[in-house]
Structure formats: structure tokens, C-alpha cells
Design a protein around this motif. Structure first.
Motif, PDB file in Angstrom:
ATOM      1  N   GLY A 173       0.748  -1.353   0.378  1.00 21.53           N
ATOM      2  CA  GLY A 173       0.429   0.308   0.256  1.00 21.53           C
ATOM      3  C   GLY A 173       1.287   0.936  -0.045  1.00 21.53           C
ATOM      4  O   GLY A 173       1.999   1.401   0.148  1.00 21.53           O
ATOM      5  N   VAL A 174      -0.001   2.181  -0.609  1.00 20.47           N
ATOM      6  CA  VAL A 174       1.030   3.521  -0.591  1.00 20.47           C
ATOM      7  C   VAL A 174      -0.015   4.732   0.377  1.00 20.47           C
ATOM      8  O   VAL A 174      -1.293   4.643  -0.571  1.00 20.47           O
ATOM      9  N   ILE A 206      -5.182   4.076   2.371  1.00 17.67           N
ATOM     10  CA  ILE A 206      -4.144   3.099   1.371  1.00 17.67           C
ATOM     11  C   ILE A 206      -4.565   3.091   0.286  1.00 17.67           C
ATOM     12  O   ILE A 206      -4.876   2.699   0.362  1.00 17.67           O
ATOM     13  N   HIS A 207      -3.754   3.402  -0.084  1.00 15.48           N
ATOM     14  CA  HIS A 207      -4.143   2.944  -2.331  1.00 15.48           C
ATOM     15  C   HIS A 207      -3.042   1.685  -2.033  1.00 15.48           C
ATOM     16  O   HIS A 207      -2.408   1.153  -1.780  1.00 15.48           O
ATOM     17  N   PHE A 208      -4.193   0.161  -1.986  1.00 20.25           N
ATOM     18  CA  PHE A 208      -2.756  -1.085  -2.832  1.00 20.25           C
ATOM     19  C   PHE A 208      -3.014  -1.237  -4.471  1.00 20.25           C
ATOM     20  O   PHE A 208      -4.280  -1.410  -5.143  1.00 20.25           O
ATOM     21  N   PRO A 209      -1.943  -0.150  -5.356  1.00 15.83           N
ATOM     22  CA  PRO A 209      -1.801  -0.246  -6.476  1.00 15.83           C
ATOM     23  C   PRO A 209      -1.646  -1.306  -7.300  1.00 15.83           C
ATOM     24  O   PRO A 209      -2.789  -1.606  -8.297  1.00 15.83           O
ATOM     25  N   LYS A 210      -1.830  -3.034  -6.884  1.00 11.87           N
ATOM     26  CA  LYS A 210      -1.609  -4.235  -7.347  1.00 11.87           C
ATOM     27  C   LYS A 210      -3.493  -4.821  -7.669  1.00 11.87           C
ATOM     28  O   LYS A 210      -3.519  -5.812  -8.006  1.00 11.87           O
ATOM     29  N   HIS A 211      -4.324  -4.309  -6.387  1.00  9.72           N
ATOM     30  CA  HIS A 211      -5.546  -4.587  -6.734  1.00  9.72           C
ATOM     31  C   HIS A 211      -6.308  -3.812  -6.742  1.00  9.72           C
ATOM     32  O   HIS A 211      -8.059  -3.762  -6.361  1.00  9.72           O
ATOM     33  N   SER A 212      -5.828  -2.024  -7.861  1.00 13.40           N
ATOM     34  CA  SER A 212      -6.950  -1.839  -8.560  1.00 13.40           C
ATOM     35  C   SER A 212      -7.035  -1.073  -9.857  1.00 13.40           C
ATOM     36  O   SER A 212      -6.204  -1.858 -10.550  1.00 13.40           O
ATOM     37  N   ASP A 213      -8.092  -0.495 -10.443  1.00 10.26           N
ATOM     38  CA  ASP A 213      -7.789  -0.119 -12.014  1.00 10.26           C
ATOM     39  C   ASP A 213      -6.869   1.230 -12.378  1.00 10.26           C
ATOM     40  O   ASP A 213      -7.031   1.858 -11.383  1.00 10.26           O
ATOM     41  N   SER A 214      -6.422   0.865 -12.669  1.00 10.53           N
ATOM     42  CA  SER A 214      -6.064   2.395 -13.436  1.00 10.53           C
ATOM     43  C   SER A 214      -6.868   4.269 -13.582  1.00 10.53           C
ATOM     44  O   SER A 214      -6.862   5.181 -13.678  1.00 10.53           O
TER      45      SER A 214
END
Length: 93
Positions: free
Chosen positions: A22-23, A41-49
């Protein structure tokens, strides 16, 4: 059984987020609002662009976190033992 932990320790929060991929982020439409915006907390691997989250730096994130007197409630493992990314921000007692 899963258990949750609650903290406002910056190092603990940052370590948990990074360990789970997370970031720090703020909901984009709220970034300029009074109070600094809605934290996530953003989890880039688990979300779309097309995410509505705006990534930010830890200093800005923690300033908003402290200004709003928040605690971080988080879970390390689910009841089945799988890694968990469950968290939420709650009012500091």
C-alpha cells in the motif's frame, strides 16, 4: 479468528501499508477540502487505473491524519490465515 489492532504510531502504519503493498493516498475530489481530504491506503496491485485516489507523500498523509486526530484500525491476517488488507480510520480516543 481474525483480530484487529489500533494505533496512531506513524512508523507502524507506514510499515503495515508497505508490507501489504500500500501507498498513502487521498480521495481526489476531497483533497482541497477543509481537513485535508479523506485518507486512504491505496493498493495499486489491486485496483484499476481509473481509481479516484490521488497518491500523496507520507508527510502530507500523516499531517492530515494527526490534524483530524485519527487512529488506524488494521488487520494482519484473515480468519483463514490469509494476508489481510482490511483497515479503517477511526476517531482517536
Amino acid at each position: 479468528m481474525s483480530t484487529s489492532k489500533q494505533t496512531h504510531d506513524h512508523a507502524t502504519i507506514k510499515a503495515w501499508a508497505e508490507e501489504h503493498g500500500g501507498v498513502p493516498a487521498i480521495v481526489a475530489d476531497t483533497a482541497k477540502s477543509k481537513g485535508g481530504g479523506i485518507l486512504r491506503i491505496h493498493f495499486p496491485k489491486h485496483s484499476d487505473s481509473s481509481s479516484d485516489l490521488k497518491e500523496t507523500d507520507w508527510d502530507t498523509f500523516f499531517k492530515t491524519f494527526d490534524d483530524n486526530k485519527l487512529d488506524f484500525l488494521h488487520q494482519d491476517k484473515k480468519a483463514d490465515g490469509e494476508e489481510s488488507t482490511f483497515y479503517k480510520f477511526v476517531a482517536r480516543e
